[in-house]
Design an enzyme around this catalytic site. Structure first.
Site, PDB file in Angstrom:
ATOM      1  N   HIS A   1      -4.785  -5.335   6.913  1.00 36.30           N
ATOM      2  CA  HIS A   1      -3.510  -4.861   6.370  1.00 36.30           C
ATOM      3  C   HIS A   1      -2.764  -5.963   5.626  1.00 36.30           C
ATOM      4  O   HIS A   1      -1.930  -5.703   4.768  1.00 36.30           O
ATOM      5  CB  HIS A   1      -2.611  -4.325   7.477  1.00 36.30           C
ATOM      6  CG  HIS A   1      -3.200  -3.201   8.259  1.00 36.30           C
ATOM      7  ND1 HIS A   1      -3.505  -1.985   7.684  1.00 36.30           N
ATOM      8  CD2 HIS A   1      -3.556  -3.096   9.555  1.00 36.30           C
ATOM      9  CE1 HIS A   1      -4.016  -1.185   8.612  1.00 36.30           C
ATOM     10  NE2 HIS A   1      -4.062  -1.838   9.750  1.00 36.30           N
TER      11      HIS A   1
ATOM     12  N   HIS B   1       3.370 -13.297   7.828  1.00 39.38           N
ATOM     13  CA  HIS B   1       2.364 -12.593   7.031  1.00 39.38           C
ATOM     14  C   HIS B   1       3.001 -12.214   5.693  1.00 39.38           C
ATOM     15  O   HIS B   1       4.194 -12.430   5.490  1.00 39.38           O
ATOM     16  CB  HIS B   1       1.876 -11.359   7.793  1.00 39.38           C
ATOM     17  CG  HIS B   1       2.992 -10.410   8.098  1.00 39.38           C
ATOM     18  ND1 HIS B   1       3.694 -10.422   9.267  1.00 39.38           N
ATOM     19  CD2 HIS B   1       3.583  -9.444   7.344  1.00 39.38           C
ATOM     20  CE1 HIS B   1       4.642  -9.512   9.231  1.00 39.38           C
ATOM     21  NE2 HIS B   1       4.600  -8.896   8.072  1.00 39.38           N
TER      22      HIS B   1
ATOM     23  N   THR C   1       5.338  -1.391   9.456  1.00 37.43           N
ATOM     24  CA  THR C   1       3.993  -0.847   9.658  1.00 37.43           C
ATOM     25  C   THR C   1       4.015   0.012  10.921  1.00 37.43           C
ATOM     26  O   THR C   1       4.891  -0.171  11.767  1.00 37.43           O
ATOM     27  CB  THR C   1       2.966  -1.991   9.856  1.00 37.43           C
ATOM     28  OG1 THR C   1       3.382  -2.813  10.943  1.00 37.43           O
ATOM     29  CG2 THR C   1       2.835  -2.833   8.599  1.00 37.43           C
TER      30      THR C   1
HETATM   31 ZN   LIG Z   1       5.789  -7.500   7.157  1.00 34.01          ZN
END
Ligand SMILES: [Zn+2]
Length: 239
Positions: free
Chosen positions: A80, A105, A190
């Site tokens: 992802h 990230h 997410t």
């Molecule tokens: Zn993020």
């Protein structure tokens, strides 16, 4: 957080259905993929949001006190995003709240937009407080000079499922000098889209070169959730 989880924020990997940014498991379908993802549709404080700078309420926000230091880190490509798991010991203090840096990230384009504009890249620094709550700092990148702090990972970005070990990485080197910020409540961007996440978006941007961006986009052409409604939330900004 193990590198094999396959989900940027997974707390409980066993419960996670496959999800993506495009196709039949895209953000419009996240809530339908798993009962655990109900917040993706039902919560009124989802992330990301657009920040309307003129509408932001000036407030005496507590300073972001980063205590980040050099140490080992693992860079993982979890399917992802590319996620960096630094060794323990990096903290963020905001007023009375202290959180440990779990990971950071990247998303392209930036998930948060400012006055309707999405940046080419954003880094999310995810902290977990002693109260169990998550606190995320977002750093937006504009295209410009080569980013030296990113170079050790962006010159050797791992392919999906792979891991890059860094002997010495200081997440603090990514941060801009000015830590003034926009603040609002939001969610994971997410699945399972859990809300109750404190968000801090730094006003000062960082730079990334065209080459560095294209290295990331070779792995992920687009890994950003669409902008979510602000609803009754108020965005505050450091005065
Ligand atoms: Zn993020």
């Amino acid at each position: 957080m193990a590198w094999s989880i396959g989900c940027a924020y997974a707390e409980n990997p066993a419960s996670h259905a496959h999800w993506s940014y495009q196709g039949s498991t895209d953000p419009a379908h996240w809530a339908d993929l798993d009962k655990a993802n109900a917040a993706c549709r039902l919560s009124q404080e989802q992330s990301p949001i657009n920040i309307d700078v003129r509408a932001a309420k000036k407030a005496p926000l507590a300073a972001l006190e980063f205590s980040y230091a050099a140490g080992t880190a693992e860079v993982i490509n979890n399917g992802h995003t590319v996620q960096v798991n630094p060794a323990a010991g990096n903290t963020l203090k905001v007023g009375e709240d202290v959180g440990h840096l779990l990971q950071f990230h990247f998303h392209t384009p930036s998930e948060e937009s400012v006055n309707g504009v999405r940046y080419p890249l954003v880094a999310h620094f995810v902290h977990k407080g002693f109260d169990g709550k998550l606190s995320v700092v977002a750093l937006l990148f504009k295209e410009g000079r080569r980013n030296q702090a990113l170079a050790p990972m962006f010159t050797a970005l791992p392919t999906e499922g792979k891991l890059l070990a860094l002997a010495n990485m200081n997440p603090g080197e990514l941060l801009p000098a000015d830590h003034s910020y926009f603040k609002f409540m939001g969610s994971l961007t997410t699945p399972p889209c859990s809300d109750g996440v404190r968000w801090q978006v730094l006003k000062q941007t960082a730079e990334i070169s065209k080459q560095q961006l294209s290295a990331f986009r070779k792995l992920y052409t687009m890994n950003a959730r669409p902008i979510q409604p602000l609803n009754s939330r108020v965005v505050e900004v450091s005065d």
